[in-house]
Design a protein around this motif. Structure first.
Motif, short mmCIF file in Angstrom:
data_model
loop_
_atom_site.label_atom_id
_atom_site.label_comp_id
_atom_site.label_asym_id
_atom_site.label_seq_id
_atom_site.Cartn_x
_atom_site.Cartn_y
_atom_site.Cartn_z
N ARG A 118 0.73 -0.86 0.38
CA ARG A 118 0.13 0.54 -0.05
C ARG A 118 0.20 1.10 -0.24
O ARG A 118 1.85 1.35 0.84
CB ARG A 118 -0.76 0.19 1.48
CG ARG A 118 -2.14 0.62 1.00
CD ARG A 118 -2.76 1.09 2.66
NE ARG A 118 -3.69 -0.46 1.97
CZ ARG A 118 -3.35 -1.37 2.92
NH1 ARG A 118 -2.34 -1.49 3.77
NH2 ARG A 118 -4.25 -3.09 2.68
N VAL A 119 0.57 2.09 -1.21
CA VAL A 119 1.12 3.14 -0.53
C VAL A 119 0.18 4.69 -1.29
O VAL A 119 -0.85 4.82 -1.37
CB VAL A 119 1.73 3.19 -1.88
CG1 VAL A 119 2.39 4.75 -2.20
CG2 VAL A 119 2.65 2.45 -1.65
N PHE A 120 0.81 5.77 -0.29
CA PHE A 120 0.30 6.85 0.18
C PHE A 120 0.23 8.20 0.06
O PHE A 120 1.52 8.39 -0.44
CB PHE A 120 -0.47 7.05 1.87
CG PHE A 120 -0.55 5.59 2.90
CD1 PHE A 120 -2.24 5.38 3.22
CD2 PHE A 120 0.41 5.06 3.09
CE1 PHE A 120 -2.81 4.35 3.30
CE2 PHE A 120 -0.49 3.85 4.06
CZ PHE A 120 -2.11 3.57 4.20
N GLY A 121 -0.59 8.58 -1.31
CA GLY A 121 0.30 9.19 -1.57
C GLY A 121 -0.73 10.93 -2.48
O GLY A 121 -2.06 10.61 -2.17
N TYR A 122 -0.64 11.78 -3.30
CA TYR A 122 -1.67 12.18 -3.78
C TYR A 122 -0.18 13.25 -5.17
O TYR A 122 0.43 12.84 -5.77
CB TYR A 122 -1.06 13.95 -2.63
CG TYR A 122 -2.20 14.68 -4.32
CD1 TYR A 122 -3.48 14.88 -2.91
CD2 TYR A 122 -1.99 15.71 -4.12
CE1 TYR A 122 -4.68 15.55 -4.24
CE2 TYR A 122 -2.96 17.13 -5.28
CZ TYR A 122 -3.71 16.97 -4.81
OH TYR A 122 -5.04 17.89 -5.20
N PRO A 123 -1.29 12.95 -6.68
CA PRO A 123 -0.81 12.66 -7.66
C PRO A 123 0.08 13.90 -8.21
O PRO A 123 -1.01 15.59 -7.84
CB PRO A 123 -2.13 12.43 -8.81
CG PRO A 123 -2.55 12.50 -8.37
CD PRO A 123 -2.62 12.81 -6.73
N GLY A 124 0.75 14.15 -8.49
CA GLY A 124 1.21 15.18 -10.13
C GLY A 124 2.37 14.83 -10.37
O GLY A 124 2.56 13.81 -11.19
N ASP A 125 1.99 15.92 -11.75
CA ASP A 125 3.21 15.39 -13.15
C ASP A 125 4.59 14.69 -12.61
O ASP A 125 4.87 14.24 -13.97
CB ASP A 125 2.93 16.52 -14.22
CG ASP A 125 3.48 17.88 -13.28
OD1 ASP A 125 4.05 18.05 -12.27
OD2 ASP A 125 3.87 19.05 -14.11
N GLY A 126 5.33 15.40 -11.77
CA GLY A 126 6.51 15.23 -11.44
C GLY A 126 6.12 13.50 -10.83
O GLY A 126 7.57 12.90 -10.44
N ILE A 127 5.32 12.91 -10.59
CA ILE A 127 5.58 11.57 -10.15
C ILE A 127 4.50 10.82 -11.25
O ILE A 127 4.26 9.56 -11.01
CB ILE A 127 4.99 12.05 -8.98
CG1 ILE A 127 5.53 10.56 -8.26
CG2 ILE A 127 3.67 12.08 -9.06
CD1 ILE A 127 7.00 10.31 -7.89
N ASN A 128 4.20 11.24 -12.24
CA ASN A 128 3.47 10.29 -12.33
C ASN A 128 3.41 9.51 -13.58
O ASN A 128 3.15 8.15 -13.61
CB ASN A 128 2.64 11.65 -14.86
CG ASN A 128 1.72 12.38 -14.27
OD1 ASN A 128 1.31 12.57 -12.76
ND2 ASN A 128 1.68 13.89 -14.85
N GLY A 129 5.32 9.35 -14.14
CA GLY A 129 5.18 7.48 -14.41
C GLY A 129 5.25 6.47 -13.03
O GLY A 129 5.33 5.14 -13.64
N VAL A 130 5.46 6.72 -12.17
CA VAL A 130 5.84 5.90 -10.51
C VAL A 130 3.59 5.90 -11.14
O VAL A 130 2.96 4.56 -11.04
CB VAL A 130 6.05 6.17 -9.39
CG1 VAL A 130 5.94 5.56 -8.36
CG2 VAL A 130 7.80 6.62 -10.00
N MET A 131 2.70 6.89 -10.79
CA MET A 131 0.95 6.61 -11.03
C MET A 131 1.05 5.27 -11.55
O MET A 131 0.08 4.83 -12.14
CB MET A 131 0.71 7.86 -10.81
CG MET A 131 0.78 8.62 -9.61
SD MET A 131 0.10 8.00 -8.49
CE MET A 131 0.52 9.28 -7.23
N GLY A 132 1.59 5.14 -12.92
CA GLY A 132 1.12 4.53 -13.94
C GLY A 132 1.70 2.97 -13.58
O GLY A 132 0.94 2.16 -13.79
N ALA A 133 2.58 2.72 -13.27
CA ALA A 133 3.00 1.92 -12.74
C ALA A 133 2.20 1.19 -11.63
O ALA A 133 2.00 -0.38 -11.89
CB ALA A 133 4.66 2.18 -12.41
N LEU A 134 2.31 1.46 -10.60
CA LEU A 134 0.77 1.22 -9.74
C LEU A 134 -0.56 0.98 -9.99
O LEU A 134 -1.19 0.22 -9.71
CB LEU A 134 1.02 2.48 -8.56
CG LEU A 134 1.94 2.83 -8.04
CD1 LEU A 134 1.86 4.31 -7.18
CD2 LEU A 134 2.22 2.49 -6.44
N ASN A 135 -1.00 1.71 -11.25
CA ASN A 135 -2.11 1.97 -11.75
C ASN A 135 -1.91 -0.33 -12.43
O ASN A 135 -2.87 -0.50 -12.57
CB ASN A 135 -2.15 2.83 -12.81
CG ASN A 135 -3.81 2.84 -13.47
OD1 ASN A 135 -4.24 1.88 -13.04
ND2 ASN A 135 -3.72 3.00 -14.92
#
Length: 575
Positions: A20-37
């Motif tokens: 589980r990862v707790f977070g808030y998205p933003g353009d600086g971290i979009n690549g990791v968000m895609g990987a989590l998805n």
């Protein structure tokens, strides 16, 4: 699609047991968000309305599980918002990894919109480890180092991942998966038990004592059975530091409760009368509440050698794990035959509880906050997870709530920050969806972060096996703890512009979000309202309109000592 650096990072976190990862998205971290998805939920992403909340949730996960908590934020303002929650985790020795995005490698060290110098920003809170990944080949190693250091040192680490690195093809890992590494070269060995001669010396000191007192802190949370066994062998009473309140159940007659500024009269009396002190897993910061110099012989046990001998002239300091050290010490201890010391402690505890009950029954203008916690205590479920905020709510919790075995607590000790109670409890609920949870919050903390936390609660509760989640709001219309402190330190009337809070309809707002809500204005309404909240089929906000003029003084403080006590109220015993 070929594996990216972000995919590899997320898989590496999974190898370390992160689910589980707790977070808030933003353009600086979009690549990791895609990987989590792309994990399909194998690593769950939990969003909150503010990055500070996500850092609190990562710390709450660590508190309620003992595992690594992970939070993620974008660059610049997102990274800055993490800091308070990260400092909170660091102050209470919680393992948390912060993953922070950055616009691109090319902007490192340059003036760029939204960018800050992340290395400088995090070098204090993550002083043991903060690194920037510049090429894909670094990432597996950097993740391993960040996780291992956070867990081994029980601290905060930070990994900065530039945006243009996140989507690059992953390099072949030069190290095995963590599950393989743990069986070999990745294992971190640490001394768990002091040498035999040191244990025998400790036993000689403790066996010679006739009136032994124990003080246990957060470092003893995994040593409940060992603490009880040693206390029984020595005929000792046991007091707890604030973060160690859940170490031993208050149902034991010889458990005196908390120590220090938020302490109990039996704890105060025991420390003033003991001839031997055994401190386990605590860096208790207030020496004035410990035995007087020369009064008692002492032994301290702590896994961190830097914390030994800080507050008291202990005759012997033992570096080792609390549970393992006490288990090794137990066979060397003699059973105390004389029960007089322990009987006296139990009698003091019984009298103290009578005083608390009497004070809880005093009338007030609105609800007496002491009555609230008196009524709450027996109605808490046996396996409840409690998130407690900072303020007068902390005083009432520390003195009035008697914990039972199976209950767990998360509270901000070292930093004493406002706002973490609901995110703590939320993180506990994500980790243990079958257990009930309650967050104890003042109205100041609700207006600071709590109302935003309710948005996450309203969105997520339907996925929990047990929907019971109570947000108890102590609504006294002011920043009550600071008001009392200012009264004592300044001697002036209340500075209303500073202390008064704007009215807010907490219960109505909760209903607007689809939660259940109950508003209580009289003492006699408390018991049925608490029972209703604990039995509801969805989260409940319990708003209690309480009297701000009930002073947060524990019974061991005499009226003539009130000014000194209130001046120190904002300094709370962290461990």
């Amino acid at each position: 699609m070929s594996e990216t650096v972000s995919d590899q990072l997320v898989q590496r976190l999974r190898d370390w047991g992160v689910r589980r990862v707790f977070g808030y998205p933003g353009d600086g971290i979009n690549g990791v968000m895609g990987a989590l998805n792309r994990t399909g939920g194998a690593v769950e992403f939990v969003a909150a309305p503010h990055e500070e909340l996500t850092a609190f949730m990562a710390g709450g996960h660590a508190r309620f599980t003992g595992e690594l908590g992970v939070c993620i934020a974008t660059s610049g303002p997102g990274a800055i918002h993490l800091l308070n929650g990260l400092y909170d985790a660091r102050a209470d020795h919680q393992p948390v990894l912060a993953i922070v995005g950055q616009q691109a490698r090319a902007v490192l060290g340059t003036d760029y919109q939204q960018e800050v110098d992340l290395g400088t920003l995090f070098k204090d809170v993550a002083r043991e480890y903060v690194q920037v990944a510049l090429v894909p080949e670094q990432v597996p190693h950097l993740v391993d180092r960040a996780c291992r250091i956070a867990l081994d040192q029980r601290t905060v680490t930070c990994l900065v991942l530039p945006h243009d690195v996140q989507d690059l093809p992953a390099a072949a890992a030069t190290q095995g998966r963590h599950a393989d590494v743990m069986t070999g070269r990745g294992t971190t060995a640490r001394a768990q038990v002091p040498p035999e001669n040191a244990l025998r010396q400790a036993a000689e000191i403790l066996n010679a004592g006739e009136r032994v007192a124990m003080l246990v802190g957060a470092g003893a949370l995994g040593a409940r059975q060992e603490v009880v066994a040693v206390a029984d062998r020595l005929g000792a009473g046991v007091a707890t530091a604030l973060l160690g309140k859940a170490v031993v159940p208050d149902s034991l007659a010889w458990v005196t409760g908390t120590m220090g500024m938020l302490g109990t009269q039996p704890s105060w009396e025991m420390m003033n009368a003991c001839d031997t002190l055994l401190m386990v897993g605590s860096g208790f910061p207030y020496s004035e509440f410990l035995p007087r110099a020369g009064q008692a012989r002492g032994v301290q046990v702590d896994i961190d050698g830097r914390r030994l001998g800080l507050r008291y002239a202990f005759e012997l300091n033992l570096q080792g794990d609390s549970a393992a050290t006490l288990r090794a010490l137990l066979p060397l201890l003699r059973q105390k035959a004389d029960t007089g010391w322990r009987d006296a402690i139990a009698a003091n505890v019984s009298r103290w509880r009578e005083v608390l009950e009497a004070r809880a029954m005093n009338s007030a203008d609105g609800v007496n906050p002491q009555r609230l916690f008196h009524e709450l205590c027996p109605r808490l479920p046996d396996d409840v997870m409690i998130g407690c905020d900072t303020g007068t709510v902390t005083q009432w919790f520390a003195t009035h709530v008697r914990l039972r075995a199976g209950m767990d607590v998360a509270i901000s000790g070292g930093l004493s920050t406002m706002g973490p109670a609901i995110p703590y409890a939320l993180a506990g609920k994500f980790a243990h969806p079958g257990r009930p949870a309650i967050a104890l919050v003042g109205d100041g903390a609700m207006q600071m972060l709590g109302n935003s936390s309710l948005v996450t609660l309203a969105r997520c509760w339907r996925g929990w096996r047990d929907p019971r989640f109570v947000v108890l709001v102590l609504n006294n219309g002011e920043l009550n703890l600071v008001t009392w402190e200012m009264r004592a330190s300044l001697g002036d009337p209340k500075f209303e512009a500073s202390q008064d809070l704007p009215p807010f309809p907490y219960a109505d707002y909760a209903r607007l979000l689809g939660l259940e809500a109950v508003r209580v204005t009289k003492d006699e309404e408390l018991a049925p309202a608490i029972e209703r909240a604990m039995a509801a089929d969805r989260p409940v906000l319990l708003e209690v309109v309480s009297d701000p003029n009930v002073p947060p003084l524990p019974p061991h403080v005499e009226p003539q000592q009130a000014k000194h006590f209130l001046r120190a109220m904002l300094r709370r015993d962290p461990e």
